[in-house]
Design a protein around this motif. Structure first.
Motif, PDB file in Angstrom:
ATOM      1  N   ALA A 108       0.837  -1.208   0.000  1.00 37.00           N
ATOM      2  CA  ALA A 108       0.000   0.000   0.000  1.00 37.00           C
ATOM      3  C   ALA A 108       0.872   1.258   0.000  1.00 37.00           C
ATOM      4  CB  ALA A 108      -0.915  -0.006   1.213  1.00 37.00           C
ATOM      5  N   TYR A 109       1.954   1.224   0.764  1.00 34.19           N
ATOM      6  CA  TYR A 109       2.872   2.370   0.810  1.00 34.19           C
ATOM      7  C   TYR A 109       3.494   2.612  -0.564  1.00 34.19           C
ATOM      8  CZ  TYR A 109       7.415   4.615   1.436  1.00 34.19           C
ATOM      9  OH  TYR A 109       8.522   5.418   1.299  1.00 34.19           O
ATOM     10  N   LEU A 110       3.949   1.541  -1.209  1.00 34.35           N
ATOM     11  CA  LEU A 110       4.585   1.691  -2.518  1.00 34.35           C
ATOM     12  C   LEU A 110       3.579   2.118  -3.592  1.00 34.35           C
ATOM     13  CD1 LEU A 110       7.083  -1.309  -2.510  1.00 34.35           C
ATOM     14  CD2 LEU A 110       7.575   1.114  -2.170  1.00 34.35           C
ATOM     15  N   GLU A 111       2.353   1.679  -3.475  1.00 34.11           N
ATOM     16  CA  GLU A 111       1.325   2.136  -4.411  1.00 34.11           C
ATOM     17  C   GLU A 111       1.076   3.633  -4.265  1.00 34.11           C
ATOM     18  OE1 GLU A 111      -1.992  -0.357  -3.588  1.00 34.11           O
ATOM     19  OE2 GLU A 111      -1.288  -2.004  -4.868  1.00 34.11           O
ATOM     20  N   ARG A 112       1.085   4.122  -3.034  1.00 37.99           N
ATOM     21  CA  ARG A 112       0.926   5.565  -2.817  1.00 37.99           C
ATOM     22  C   ARG A 112       2.098   6.338  -3.407  1.00 37.99           C
ATOM     23  NH1 ARG A 112      -0.696   3.818   2.357  1.00 37.99           N
ATOM     24  NH2 ARG A 112       1.306   4.443   3.238  1.00 37.99           N
ATOM     25  N   VAL A 113       3.291   5.799  -3.246  1.00 36.18           N
ATOM     26  CA  VAL A 113       4.480   6.435  -3.832  1.00 36.18           C
ATOM     27  C   VAL A 113       4.338   6.503  -5.349  1.00 36.18           C
ATOM     28  CG1 VAL A 113       6.959   6.172  -4.237  1.00 36.18           C
ATOM     29  CG2 VAL A 113       6.033   5.780  -1.956  1.00 36.18           C
ATOM     30  N   ALA A 114       3.909   5.391  -5.954  1.00 36.16           N
ATOM     31  CA  ALA A 114       3.772   5.337  -7.416  1.00 36.16           C
ATOM     32  C   ALA A 114       2.732   6.339  -7.906  1.00 36.16           C
ATOM     33  CB  ALA A 114       3.390   3.920  -7.848  1.00 36.16           C
ATOM     34  N   LEU A 115       1.585   6.388  -7.263  1.00 34.56           N
ATOM     35  CA  LEU A 115       0.520   7.299  -7.697  1.00 34.56           C
ATOM     36  C   LEU A 115       0.939   8.760  -7.527  1.00 34.56           C
ATOM     37  CD1 LEU A 115      -2.637   5.479  -6.282  1.00 34.56           C
ATOM     38  CD2 LEU A 115      -1.981   5.739  -8.687  1.00 34.56           C
ATOM     39  N   HIS A 116       1.594   9.064  -6.425  1.00 36.65           N
ATOM     40  CA  HIS A 116       2.050  10.437  -6.200  1.00 36.65           C
ATOM     41  C   HIS A 116       3.055  10.849  -7.265  1.00 36.65           C
ATOM     42  CE1 HIS A 116       3.020  14.079  -4.046  1.00 36.65           C
ATOM     43  NE2 HIS A 116       4.302  13.749  -4.010  1.00 36.65           N
ATOM     44  N   TYR A 117       3.950   9.935  -7.602  1.00 34.46           N
ATOM     45  CA  TYR A 117       4.962  10.212  -8.621  1.00 34.46           C
ATOM     46  C   TYR A 117       4.318  10.436  -9.989  1.00 34.46           C
ATOM     47  CZ  TYR A 117       8.929   9.364 -11.753  1.00 34.46           C
ATOM     48  OH  TYR A 117       9.869   9.464 -12.756  1.00 34.46           O
ATOM     49  N   LEU A 118       3.372   9.574 -10.353  1.00 40.16           N
ATOM     50  CA  LEU A 118       2.735   9.667 -11.665  1.00 40.16           C
ATOM     51  C   LEU A 118       1.794  10.864 -11.772  1.00 40.16           C
ATOM     52  CD1 LEU A 118       2.047   5.883 -12.322  1.00 40.16           C
ATOM     53  CD2 LEU A 118       3.843   7.307 -13.342  1.00 40.16           C
ATOM     54  N   SER A 130      -0.519  -1.955 -17.146  1.00 42.43           N
ATOM     55  CA  SER A 130      -1.726  -2.565 -17.727  1.00 42.43           C
ATOM     56  C   SER A 130      -2.941  -1.646 -17.629  1.00 42.43           C
ATOM     57  CB  SER A 130      -2.017  -3.906 -17.031  1.00 42.43           C
ATOM     58  OG  SER A 130      -2.257  -3.709 -15.649  1.00 42.43           O
ATOM     59  N   SER A 131      -2.957  -0.760 -16.648  1.00 41.57           N
ATOM     60  CA  SER A 131      -4.086   0.170 -16.496  1.00 41.57           C
ATOM     61  C   SER A 131      -3.888   1.441 -17.317  1.00 41.57           C
ATOM     62  CB  SER A 131      -4.261   0.541 -15.021  1.00 41.57           C
ATOM     63  OG  SER A 131      -3.142   1.275 -14.554  1.00 41.57           O
ATOM     64  N   GLY A 132      -2.720   1.590 -17.942  1.00 44.56           N
ATOM     65  CA  GLY A 132      -2.473   2.759 -18.771  1.00 44.56           C
ATOM     66  C   GLY A 132      -1.897   3.952 -18.023  1.00 44.56           C
ATOM     67  N   LEU A 133      -1.596   3.792 -16.737  1.00 43.55           N
ATOM     68  CA  LEU A 133      -0.994   4.906 -15.994  1.00 43.55           C
ATOM     69  C   LEU A 133       0.400   5.225 -16.514  1.00 43.55           C
ATOM     70  CD1 LEU A 133      -2.103   4.134 -12.319  1.00 43.55           C
ATOM     71  CD2 LEU A 133      -2.896   5.974 -13.803  1.00 43.55           C
ATOM     72  N   VAL A 134       1.091   4.193 -16.971  1.00 42.49           N
ATOM     73  CA  VAL A 134       2.359   4.406 -17.663  1.00 42.49           C
ATOM     74  C   VAL A 134       2.275   3.718 -19.018  1.00 42.49           C
ATOM     75  CG1 VAL A 134       3.968   4.766 -15.750  1.00 42.49           C
ATOM     76  CG2 VAL A 134       3.336   2.448 -16.391  1.00 42.49           C
ATOM     77  N   ASP A 135       2.741   4.407 -20.044  1.00 42.30           N
ATOM     78  CA  ASP A 135       2.682   3.903 -21.412  1.00 42.30           C
ATOM     79  C   ASP A 135       3.929   4.406 -22.128  1.00 42.30           C
ATOM     80  OD1 ASP A 135       2.239   3.738 -24.222  1.00 42.30           O
ATOM     81  OD2 ASP A 135       0.090   3.539 -23.866  1.00 42.30           O
TER      82      ASP A 135
END
Length: 207
Positions: free
Chosen positions: A33-43, A88-93
């Motif tokens: 969950a922590y790493l997902e928050r990091v990823a979303l904040h970065y993106l 896969s969700s398209g957040l990064v392409d």
């Protein structure tokens, strides 16, 4: 307060009143969950390639692991899963990122060679870079434009080379200007065309 403290003045009082240092709080554990928050904040803040997202998460894990005396390798699968979900969700392409970054670099005056090096440094696959440049050439043929020439003019304008110099300085700096464009990745023939050419109306340049 004792007579001794009064005689010593405020310095002695401040030494006695100084609180004991607090113990540093331990770094919280690394969770998915922590790493997902990091990823979303970065993106949310940056346009990124798959490799850039992975590297960001790896750096965050390495930093936290140093504080907790843990092995970063233990979180490799978690990072891989988060990156794959983002892809896969398209957040990064990577294709979208490459096209957008290539257009930005071209506007700033990047040659095809310089553009390729910058994108490769961002972790973009060289095959994808080549495909992006091929698409750019195809579009240029359809529209009657030349992205490499346009980038060369943009570079010369930004660096004030050739026709973008003061007229009385052009001849003295010609060889230096050609060398600058060569270092930027432009061919000698194109560099010579730009450096020895004149400012066009669409350049919007005012000395």
């Amino acid at each position: 307060m004792s007579a001794r403290n009064v005689a010593a003045g405020p310095r002695a009082f401040s030494r006695e009143a100084k609180p004991a240092p607090r113990e540093a709080k331990p770094a919280p554990p690394i969770t998915a969950a922590y790493l997902e928050r990091v990823a979303l904040h970065y993106l949310e803040r940056y346009s990124a390639s798959v490799a850039m997202l992975r590297q960001t998460l790896e750096r965050r894990v390495a930093k936290r692991c140093r504080l907790r005396d843990e092995d970063p390798a233990a979180f490799a699968e978690t990072i891989a899963a988060i990156v794959e979900r983002a892809r896969s969700s398209g957040l990064v392409d990577d294709a979208r990122f490459t096209a957008a970054r290539a257009a930005t670099l071209r506007r700033r005056g990047a040659s095809a060679r310089g553009l390729s090096a910058k994108l490769a440094a961002k972790g973009v696959d060289r095959t994808l870079i080549a495909e992006t440049l091929e698409t750019e050439r195809d579009r240029g043929e359809e529209e009657g434009t030349n992205a490499e020439e346009d980038a060369a003019r943009a570079y010369a304008k930004r660096r004030r080379l050739g026709p973008f110099r003061r007229p009385d300085l052009r001849a003295a700096h010609r060889d230096k200007d050609l060398a600058s464009m060569a270092r930027a990745g432009f061919s000698y023939g194109l560099a010579k065309t730009i450096v020895d050419g004149e400012v066009n109306a669409e350049d919007g340049f005012d000395r």
